[in-house]
Structure formats: C-alpha cells, structure tokens
Design an enzyme around this catalytic site. Structure first.
Site, PDB file in Angstrom:
ATOM      1  N   GLY A 118     -13.023  37.690 -81.330  1.00 25.66           N
ATOM      2  CA  GLY A 118     -13.414  36.982 -80.108  1.00 25.66           C
ATOM      3  C   GLY A 118     -14.365  35.810 -80.336  1.00 25.66           C
ATOM      4  CB  SER A 120     -12.134  30.990 -79.276  1.00 19.60           C
ATOM      5  OG  SER A 120     -11.348  32.090 -78.888  1.00 19.60           O
ATOM      6  CB  ALA A 121     -14.055  34.880 -75.987  1.00 16.63           C
ATOM      7  CB  ALA A 122     -18.577  34.466 -78.795  1.00 22.54           C
ATOM      8  CG  ASP A 164     -10.995  38.079 -76.621  1.00 23.54           C
ATOM      9  OD1 ASP A 164     -10.452  39.179 -76.442  1.00 23.54           O
ATOM     10  OD2 ASP A 164     -10.854  37.387 -77.640  1.00 23.54           O
TER      11      ASP A 164
HETATM   12  O1  PMV Z   1      -6.855  38.380 -81.486  1.00 21.62           O
HETATM   13  P1  PMV Z   1      -7.514  38.232 -80.167  1.00 21.62           P
HETATM   14  O2  PMV Z   1      -8.941  38.596 -80.195  1.00 21.62           O
HETATM   15  O3  PMV Z   1      -7.220  36.894 -79.543  1.00 21.62           O
HETATM   16  O4  PMV Z   1      -6.858  39.327 -79.206  1.00 21.62           O
HETATM   17  C1  PMV Z   1      -5.543  39.238 -78.722  1.00 21.62           C
HETATM   18  C2  PMV Z   1      -5.298  40.427 -77.861  1.00 21.62           C
HETATM   19  C3  PMV Z   1      -3.925  40.480 -77.244  1.00 21.62           C
HETATM   20  O5  PMV Z   1      -3.900  41.667 -76.434  1.00 21.62           O
HETATM   21  C4  PMV Z   1      -2.841  40.626 -78.313  1.00 21.62           C
HETATM   22  C5  PMV Z   1      -3.605  39.279 -76.390  1.00 21.62           C
HETATM   23  C6  PMV Z   1      -4.501  39.160 -75.174  1.00 21.62           C
HETATM   24  O6  PMV Z   1      -4.705  38.017 -74.723  1.00 21.62           O
HETATM   25  O7  PMV Z   1      -4.948  40.189 -74.638  1.00 21.62           O
END
Ligand code: PMV
Length: 338
Positions: A118, A120-122, A164
């Site tokens: 996460g 980018s979200a942070a 996220d």
């Molecule tokens: O890899 P990340 O942290 O972007 O997680 C993706 C998680 C998924 O469930 C595969 C997609 C989503 O947007 O929830």
C-alpha cells in the site's frame, strides 16, 4: 510547512475476492510514508522523493503529468511518483477550493513501491492531508479516505478498491465490503514481512482472476471460499481484546486461516515461486501462518510470528530480498513535527 505521515498495510485476509463483493480485512503496519507540503507563490508543483526502492529524485512541473520531466531515474518510478502526487494535489486543490495552489512536496517512504504494502495509498493519503492542511482546510478522516480512493481510482484506471486508502487513513484493522468501509477492533499482531524485491502488476492479476472466473466454476467457488475465510477471521478478531498483544491460541487460529487463504489465492493463479518459497520458509521456521499480501505475482508475503525466528529464516531464503517485523499501526494518517 505541513508534515503528515500515513501507514502501509498488509491484507490479513481477502484480497482479490474483495473485487467481487466479498469482505476483506487489511491491517495497517508501522511502515510509513511521510509527505511534507509547503505552499508556493505560483501554481507549480515540485516533488522530491526518496523511498526504499530508489535513491531519490526531484521533479518540477506546472500541470498534468503529460509533460514528463527529464530525470535520470527509472520511468515507472517517476510515473508512479508524479501520477499519484498529481492526483493527490488535484484532490487537495478541489477540497480546499484552491484550483491554482502550488506546492513544494517532499516524500519519504519506508514502504517498498508496488509490492502489496500500500505504498501509493500511503503517499496519496498523507499527501492529501498535508496539502489541505497547508492550505488551511483540514479534512476529516472519512473525506481524506474518500478523496484518496478517488485519486487512486483515477491513476489506476478504475482498478482500485477502497481497502488500501481507507486502511491507511484510519490505521488499525478495517473491514471493507464494496463501498462499505468500517474500522474494526483488533489486537496487536506480530507481523513478519518478506519482500522478494519485485512487484506484481495489479491490473493484469485482477484481469487474470476475472478471466478464470468466467471460464471455471471452481474459481467462483474459490472466491466465495475466501469470503468465508474472511468472515471466520473477523469473528476471531472480534472476540480478542483490542490493542492487547494477540494470544497464542488466536495466532494459531488466524494463522491457519492465512494458510488456507494463501492456498486459495495460489489456486486463482496469483502466487509466484518467490512468494511460495517465502511462505514455506516462514511456516517451516514456526510461523503460525503465512500468505501473500496484495495483488500477488511478486512483492511481499506476511507471516504471523512473535519470536523473531521467521524474520531470520526469511533473510536466509533464496529470493527474499528483505525481511522485517512490523507491528499493527493503530494510528492512521497523522500530523508530524516539521
Ligand atoms: O497489491 P495491492 O496492494 O494494490 O492490492 C491489490 C488488492 C486487490 O484485491 C487484488 C485489488 C484491489 O483493488 O482490491
């Protein structure tokens, strides 16, 4: 100058299935991205970024991401930094009703990029909070989470769940089911993270699962089974004492569910040799359970282990580039001393 930080996350349970309306439980971890925002007299945005996966760079631009600057760092990293920061700045400008606000932005992150933690979200969450505060228009947490989600949605062409950004904003454990996001009570969990040094392509992995679901009945059943695991797991967390350290019995039960969840993700084709190798190394070193976290394909695994042995075992595992312990971050986005 305003400084805000926000945590990364691991999925305790439920990635991929969350895309089809099943619940998921992401939990924030004590690895943070810190964003400093200083308003400028003009409408320029200058971004200076350093994180675990790059030595650092500075870009300055006046508007959208179309005019890519000429900087000597790998393109995906510049695009990632610019795309997400640009979207966060747009959200902050809209929220503060200041369409021409310019900023000097500095990003420091302890979270590897694109590895399921996460990052980018942070950055987006801390960026929106820092930029709106710098403009004298602080937002409440729900609005930060919502605007951060919209920023990610835009950059990722609609391939973003709220997991996220909501988790990074709120901290702790959260439950996400479609648009419904709620914080959950959870004990402190002894996470150990293994990182293979790579990253998966979330868009491609999500598309792959969608394709599998449209071809095979088992894939539908697998997604539903992941949903059942999440519901069982949230029941266990609900019985625990919030914010105390999780007891052994709870860790054993949660770990077993994590193992099931990893097996089901592997059946959906989103694991990788490096992730499986780290998962097995963690289990053999005594982890209560281990699974990939995030989209898969490469990146990180998360294991439960209070002893430190799993971290050591992972650091000797071929294909594991970094291993570290990370406790649950109870605080989401927060203001830091400049
Ligand atoms: O890899 P990340 O942290 O972007 O997680 C993706 C998680 C998924 O469930 C595969 C997609 C989503 O947007 O929830």
């Amino acid at each position: 100058m305003t400084v805000c930080s926000a945590p990364g996350k691991v999925y305790l349970f439920g990635e991929h299935a969350v895309v089809y309306g099943e619940p998921a439980v992401p939990t924030a971890i004590e690895r943070r991205a810190t964003v400093t925002a200083e308003p400028r007299d003009d409408d320029h945005v200058r971004v200076e970024a350093t994180d675990l996966s790059l030595d650092g760079f500075t870009v300055e631009y006046t508007g959208g991401t179309g005019d890519r600057p000429d900087v000597d760092v790998p393109t995906p990293l510049v695009e990632a930094a610019m795309g997400y920061v640009d979207a966060a700045v747009r959200q902050a400008r809209a929220a503060a009703d200041a369409p021409a606000a310019g900023f000097d932005i500095t990003i420091e992150s302890e979270i590897p990029l694109g590895a399921g933690l996460g990052s980018s979200a942070a950055v987006v969450v801390a960026g929106i909070d820092a930029a709106t505060r710098a403009l004298g228009k602080p937002l409440d947490r729900r609005e930060i989470a919502d605007r951060a989600y919209r920023a990610e949605f835009e950059v990722q062409d609609g391939q973003a769940s709220r997991a996220d950004t909501f988790c990074s904003t709120m901290g702790g454990a959260v439950r996400v089911e479609g648009d419904d996001c709620e914080p959950m009570d959870a004990p402190n969990l002894p996470f150990v993270i293994g990182f293979d040094g790579g990253a998966g392509n979330t868009g491609e992995l999500v598309a792959g699962v969608r394709e599998l679901k449209s071809t095979y009945r088992f894939a539908d059943d697998t997604v539903a089974a992941i949903g059942d695991i999440v519901r069982t797991g949230e029941g266990l967390l609900g019985e625990a004492v919030p914010e105390a350290d999780a007891n052994r019995e709870l860790l054993v039960e949660l770990g077993e569910l994590m193992d099931f969840n990893h097996g089901l993700l592997a059946a959906l084709g989103v694991s990788a040799r490096s992730l499986d190798a780290m998962v097995w190394a963690a289990r053999e070193a005594g982890a209560h359970g281990a699974k990939l976290t995030g989209a898969g394909g490469g990146g990180c695994i998360v294991a439960l282990d209070p002893t430190g042995e799993v971290e050591t075992a992972l650091s000797y595992t071929q294909g594991c580039e970094d291993a570290f312990q990370a406790s649950l971050a109870t605080e989401g986005v927060r203001v830091e001393e400049p």
